[in-house]
Design a protein around this motif. Structure first.
Motif, PDB file in Angstrom:
ATOM      1  N   PRO A 177      31.629-103.937  -1.325  1.00 27.41           N
ATOM      2  CA  PRO A 177      32.376-105.206  -1.389  1.00 27.41           C
ATOM      3  C   PRO A 177      33.374-105.348  -0.251  1.00 27.41           C
ATOM      4  O   PRO A 177      33.599-106.438   0.258  1.00 27.41           O
ATOM      5  CB  PRO A 177      33.087-105.126  -2.749  1.00 27.41           C
ATOM      6  CG  PRO A 177      32.309-104.121  -3.539  1.00 27.41           C
ATOM      7  CD  PRO A 177      31.810-103.131  -2.543  1.00 27.41           C
ATOM      8  N   TRP A 178      33.975-104.215   0.183  1.00 24.05           N
ATOM      9  CA  TRP A 178      34.950-104.278   1.276  1.00 24.05           C
ATOM     10  C   TRP A 178      34.252-104.584   2.596  1.00 24.05           C
ATOM     11  O   TRP A 178      34.819-105.265   3.466  1.00 24.05           O
ATOM     12  CB  TRP A 178      35.705-102.952   1.366  1.00 24.05           C
ATOM     13  CG  TRP A 178      36.507-102.678   0.137  1.00 24.05           C
ATOM     14  CD1 TRP A 178      36.104-101.999  -0.978  1.00 24.05           C
ATOM     15  CD2 TRP A 178      37.844-103.108  -0.118  1.00 24.05           C
ATOM     16  NE1 TRP A 178      37.099-101.976  -1.910  1.00 24.05           N
ATOM     17  CE2 TRP A 178      38.191-102.642  -1.419  1.00 24.05           C
ATOM     18  CE3 TRP A 178      38.786-103.823   0.612  1.00 24.05           C
ATOM     19  CZ2 TRP A 178      39.426-102.874  -1.980  1.00 24.05           C
ATOM     20  CZ3 TRP A 178      40.024-104.052   0.046  1.00 24.05           C
ATOM     21  CH2 TRP A 178      40.330-103.589  -1.238  1.00 24.05           C
ATOM     22  N   VAL A 179      33.039-104.060   2.769  1.00 23.55           N
ATOM     23  CA  VAL A 179      32.276-104.350   3.986  1.00 23.55           C
ATOM     24  C   VAL A 179      31.997-105.844   4.090  1.00 23.55           C
ATOM     25  O   VAL A 179      32.235-106.487   5.120  1.00 23.55           O
ATOM     26  CB  VAL A 179      30.955-103.556   3.988  1.00 23.55           C
ATOM     27  CG1 VAL A 179      30.061-104.002   5.131  1.00 23.55           C
ATOM     28  CG2 VAL A 179      31.231-102.065   4.099  1.00 23.55           C
ATOM     29  N   SER A 180      31.488-106.427   2.995  1.00 20.81           N
ATOM     30  CA  SER A 180      31.190-107.858   3.002  1.00 20.81           C
ATOM     31  C   SER A 180      32.455-108.675   3.207  1.00 20.81           C
ATOM     32  O   SER A 180      32.474-109.653   3.960  1.00 20.81           O
ATOM     33  CB  SER A 180      30.507-108.253   1.686  1.00 20.81           C
ATOM     34  OG  SER A 180      29.261-107.625   1.559  1.00 20.81           O
ATOM     35  N   LEU A 181      33.545-108.268   2.539  1.00 20.11           N
ATOM     36  CA  LEU A 181      34.812-108.978   2.682  1.00 20.11           C
ATOM     37  C   LEU A 181      35.309-108.917   4.125  1.00 20.11           C
ATOM     38  O   LEU A 181      35.802-109.902   4.674  1.00 20.11           O
ATOM     39  CB  LEU A 181      35.847-108.372   1.735  1.00 20.11           C
ATOM     40  CG  LEU A 181      37.253-108.982   1.756  1.00 20.11           C
ATOM     41  CD1 LEU A 181      37.197-110.450   1.370  1.00 20.11           C
ATOM     42  CD2 LEU A 181      38.168-108.220   0.806  1.00 20.11           C
ATOM     43  N   TYR A 182      35.155-107.752   4.754  1.00 16.74           N
ATOM     44  CA  TYR A 182      35.588-107.592   6.138  1.00 16.74           C
ATOM     45  C   TYR A 182      34.804-108.514   7.068  1.00 16.74           C
ATOM     46  O   TYR A 182      35.379-109.162   7.958  1.00 16.74           O
ATOM     47  CB  TYR A 182      35.413-106.136   6.560  1.00 16.74           C
ATOM     48  CG  TYR A 182      35.918-105.848   7.959  1.00 16.74           C
ATOM     49  CD1 TYR A 182      37.255-105.514   8.168  1.00 16.74           C
ATOM     50  CD2 TYR A 182      35.079-105.930   9.054  1.00 16.74           C
ATOM     51  CE1 TYR A 182      37.727-105.258   9.444  1.00 16.74           C
ATOM     52  CE2 TYR A 182      35.547-105.677  10.328  1.00 16.74           C
ATOM     53  CZ  TYR A 182      36.867-105.347  10.519  1.00 16.74           C
ATOM     54  OH  TYR A 182      37.332-105.110  11.774  1.00 16.74           O
ATOM     55  N   LEU A 183      33.494-108.567   6.878  1.00 20.06           N
ATOM     56  CA  LEU A 183      32.665-109.426   7.729  1.00 20.06           C
ATOM     57  C   LEU A 183      33.069-110.893   7.594  1.00 20.06           C
ATOM     58  O   LEU A 183      33.197-111.617   8.589  1.00 20.06           O
ATOM     59  CB  LEU A 183      31.191-109.246   7.373  1.00 20.06           C
ATOM     60  CG  LEU A 183      30.538-107.927   7.778  1.00 20.06           C
ATOM     61  CD1 LEU A 183      29.114-107.851   7.242  1.00 20.06           C
ATOM     62  CD2 LEU A 183      30.543-107.768   9.287  1.00 20.06           C
TER      63      LEU A 183
END
Length: 863
Positions: free
Chosen positions: A145-151
């Protein structure tokens, strides 16, 4: 939950509320009155947080600013206008513009995961070092979820810095990884211009050689786009299949061309296809199934027109009402509960589960909850592969076909049943399915179906299943009259007519047929019709003169053979007679047979009385079988189940055999679950509990608490609550069984039929032995029978005596002795291959009894 509004008069106040507060639990801050009110973002977040993790604190503020506010990606002390996520005293993520529910949900999932901040920072550093696995879905689930949020945050920040990128763009989907031609792996943002809803803007982004974020290319796509999609395979056997197969896209639109590749065997392939398809799908409710209100009305009419299933119809009408009210509340700006899209269907074969699944797809489509509403039906074979790693691929491929519709998994419990010991890939399919359901929760309806008891086993197999399938629909078996109505509708649909009295005959037929194991409900009606057509054709073909009426009229003799018509009883007399004949053919057990026959006769009379309107008392179907091992207790219990089925008292009559180890677990609370599972398997049949008294132990050998009492409690509940669907037979040695029943008044009152199984006499053991000979193609020399009688006479009759098992064991010893004698004969005769001689028997006795074997005389037997 309610969000809280904070008015910050100074940076210090903000530090106390948000920064220090986030050290205890995650905080989501909606900052900016215009941003918050634009599309009801606060209400959306409040609802999503309530579903995922109510402990997350949601705060709102009016344009809070601090010195040196910067619209940058994660890190540093700044307060962006938008939605920011604070964790462990730091800004951990942000959405800087209005987003669809999918991105809001991703942010809340990130907050709920609560990983150490260092783990987040380490992961994000991998991005700037351009490590490929960051983009791949195989990245650690904890930081996904943090990866997607970062993108998404990077995309937003780029848009703030470069207004020419389009302030009105709203992210629809994020696809990763994507390989833009001549570039490294990156992400594809599928965005829609809110001022131009008829077009999409595809934005490809990645990190340059310095590790800086960059938008590599933007492509406007409209309904006129030309799409070319080709399979591409990298021939490298050292790389997993899912990393070697790609879809290579070429999109041409407005004089521009863009080429890129994505993984073929990932859910993103379907995500991209759905996004592109939205360009050509009108938004006015018209779609593959047609006008939504019309489809909804017709679906509800079809539901109401189904035969039987009255309780199910009421539940589905209630479900439809719930959807309608929640949608109206949402339109009015009020809080609305989440709408369940995933279901469990419990029922026997032929009860309409697939038909109802198709109707549910149309209902969800009609309410706008699914874009297509199509039904994709699979079973275990459509999900599970034969090699490690292939099942996830196969499951994903099948699931993607169902996106925007209904994914119907028939006999889903088979996913928990291994084909080969140690090689069960069904669990892999279940794990993959749960991930796909979570990632596509608003884009698909998943329905799992099967027998009630086996579906309970399926739901217990993985803790996450029951939370995802919170709604269960029960499909009752059709009654005989309902099956007759199903049959009548099938007849009319095929252009036939029914003669007077046929429906009554068909109803009586189904009364008897329902007692057969594996009865198929509506499938049985279809089979009856197919058979009737053949009999009708044969009857009409024999007529010298045929009228048009003859060609279309089905008579009673066409539907049911004359022999069954003459019988006309609701009890399956033929089947019952066959089972009673099997019982009578058992060796010995004269008193047991007499007691069973008296019970059958009582049931017969009670059924006749009930048919004529007299009041009858429900028959107790529970028994205690007491006696030594090998006296036929399990065999008689199996026959008893079939007897009750033919009498119509049990719908299946199968037997489930268990002992203490099948019922009792080693931890508090687990025994009830384990026992209930065995009871569910036995419903509509017989639960046979061998050595039942073993459940009454209070302590084991080491003095630890025993959980047998918990199993007994569950059995007592079943004896009361399932008395019309279950026969329980408790078996064991006479003394321990009597003490066991006496120790619990509830057992003694509910298990009132006690049948004693005596030891076999010498003569009866010889007859049992003869059956073993006959069943295996052997003969015993006539002169050897006195020896055999003598051998059985010497066996001690105590609690270790095996009865028929002792006869079988001696037969197996004699079989080996005979084989040793003739093994060296390369051309044995028929007699030599099949005849046990006196010498064979004498040697077998010696092998069995050793030095304790008594003296023998070949003429007089044992002395």
């Amino acid at each position: 939950m309610n969000s809280e509004e904070i008015r910050v008069s100074s940076p210090q106040a903000f530090v106390e509320e948000v920064i220090e507060g986030s050290r205890q639990r995650p905080i989501v801050l909606v900052n900016g009155d215009s941003f918050e009110s634009a599309n009801g973002t606060q209400d959306k977040l409040t609802k999503i947080i309530g579903e995922i993790d109510p402990s997350i604190r949601c705060l709102t503020a009016e344009n809070v600013t601090l010195a040196n506010v910067e619209h940058e990606a994660m890190g540093g002390l700044f307060v962006p206008v938008g939605i920011s996520l604070w964790w462990q005293g730091e800004l951990a993520g942000a959405l800087l513009s209005d987003h669809a529910d999918a991105q809001l949900r991703q942010l809340v999932h990130a907050a709920s995961s609560r990983p150490p901040l260092q783990l987040i920072n380490d992961t994000l550093q991998h991005v700037q070092s351009r490590q490929h696995h960051f983009f791949h879905r195989a990245a650690s689930p904890e930081v996904q979820p943090w990866v997607s949020l970062y993108l998404v945050n990077r995309h937003d920040a780029e848009r703030v810095r470069n207004p020419s990128e389009g302030a009105n763009l709203r992210i629809v989907e994020v696809v990763r990884p994507v390989w833009l031609k001549n570039h490294a792996a990156g992400a594809l943002f599928v965005t829609r211009n809110t001022s131009k809803p008829s077009e999409l803007v595809l934005k490809f982004a990645s990190f340059d050689q310095r590790g800086e974020w960059a938008i590599l290319k933007s492509q406007v796509v409209t309904a006129d786009v030309e799409i070319d999609c080709q399979d591409k395979i990298v021939q490298n056997p050292q790389v997993a299949r899912e990393d070697r197969e790609f879809l290579a896209y070429t999109l041409k639109c407005g004089g521009q061309t863009v080429e890129f590749s994505i993984y073929k065997l990932s859910s993103d392939a379907a995500v991209l296809e759905r996004a592109l398809r939205s360009l050509t799908t009108p938004s006015d409710g018209s779609a593959p199934l047609g006008d939504r209100p019309t489809v909804l009305r017709e679906a509800m009419e079809e539901l109401d027109g189904l035969v039987g299933l009255e309780s199910l119809k009421m539940e589905l009408h209630s479900y439809a009402n719930f959807i309608e009210v929640m949608q109206q509340r949402r339109q009015a700006g009020a809080k609305a509960a989440d709408i369940t899209r995933h279901f469990v269907f419990k029922g026997s074969p032929g009860t309409g589960k697939t038909t109802v699944a198709r109707i549910i797809g149309r209902i969800l489509y009609g309410y706008g909850l699914l874009e297509k509403g199509q039904l994709v039906e699979v079973d275990r074979s459509g999900l599970v592969a034969g090699f490690l790693g292939q099942t996830a691929i196969k499951t994903t491929e099948a699931f993607n076909k169902a996106l925007d519709g209904v994914f119907f998994i028939d006999e889903a419990y088979a996913l928990t049943e291994s084909d080969q010991v140690g090689q069960d890939y069904g669990a892999e399919a279940i794990a993959t399915l749960m991930t796909l359901m979570e990632n596509n929760r608003s884009k698909v309806s998943v329905i799992v179906a099967g027998y009630p008891e086996k579906m309970e086993q399926f739901l217990r197999s993985n803790p996450g299943l029951r939370s995802r399938f919170s709604k269960v629909f029960h499909f009752d078996d059709y009654s005989p009259s309902e099956l007759a109505e199903v049959f009548s509708r099938m007849i009319k649909a095929d252009g036939y007519e029914l003669d007077a009295g046929v429906i009554e005959v068909v109803t009586r037929h189904f009364v008897a047929a329902k007692t057969q194991e594996g009865f198929g409900n509506a499938r049985a009606a279809r089979q009856l019709l197919d058979d009737a057509k053949i009999r009708h054709a044969n009857r009409v073909a024999a007529l010298e003169r045929r009228t048009p009426a003859d060609l279309n009229l089905l008579k009673a003799e066409d539907v049911v053979p004359k022999r069954q018509l003459e019988d006309g009883l609701e009890i399956n007399e033929e089947g019952l007679a066959n089972v009673l004949a099997e019982l009578d053919s058992l060796v010995g057990l004269a008193d047991v047979k007499a007691q069973i026959l008296s019970i059958v006769n009582l049931c017969r009379v009670q059924i006749r009385r009930q048919q004529q309107g007299h009041r009858v008392q429900a028959q107790a179907l529970n028994f205690a079988f007491v006696g030594n091992p090998g006296t036929g207790k399990t065999t008689v219990a199996r026959l008893l189940g079939r007897i009750f089925a033919h009498l119509g008292l049990l719908s299946r009559g199968h037997l489930i055999e268990v002992s203490r180890s099948h019922l009792v677990a080693g931890y508090v609370g687990q025994t009830a679950i384990k026992t209930r599972g065995q009871i569910d398997r036995s419903l509509d049949g017989v639960l046979f509990i061998d050595e039942a008294y073993a459940l009454s132990r209070t302590q084991d050998a080491e003095g630890s608490n025993d959980f047998g009492a918990e199993a007994i409690e569950q059995i007592l509940l079943a004896l009361e609550n399932e008395r019309h669907r279950l026969s329980v037979v408790m078996a064991g040695y006479t003394g321990p069984m009597n003490r066991f029943l006496s120790s619990n008044p509830g057992l003694r009152s509910r298990v009132s039929n006690i049948i004693e199984f005596p030891d076999y006499s010498d003569e009866e053991l010889v007859r049992v032995f003869d059956r073993f000979l006959k069943d295996n193609g052997y003969r015993l020399a006539e002169t050897a029978y006195p020896l055999l009688h003598g051998y059985f006479r010497t066996l001690q009759r105590n609690e270790t005596f095996g009865n028929a098992r002792a006869a079988r064991q001696f037969f197996e010893v004699l079989q080996r002795t005979h084989a040793s004698r003739i093994a060296s004969n390369v051309s044995p005769t028929e007699d030599e291959l099949t005849l046990f001689t006196d010498d064979d028997l004498l040697l077998a006795v010696g092998n069995t009894m050793g030095e304790s074997a008594p003296r023998v005389s070949s003429r007089e037997g044992y002395l």
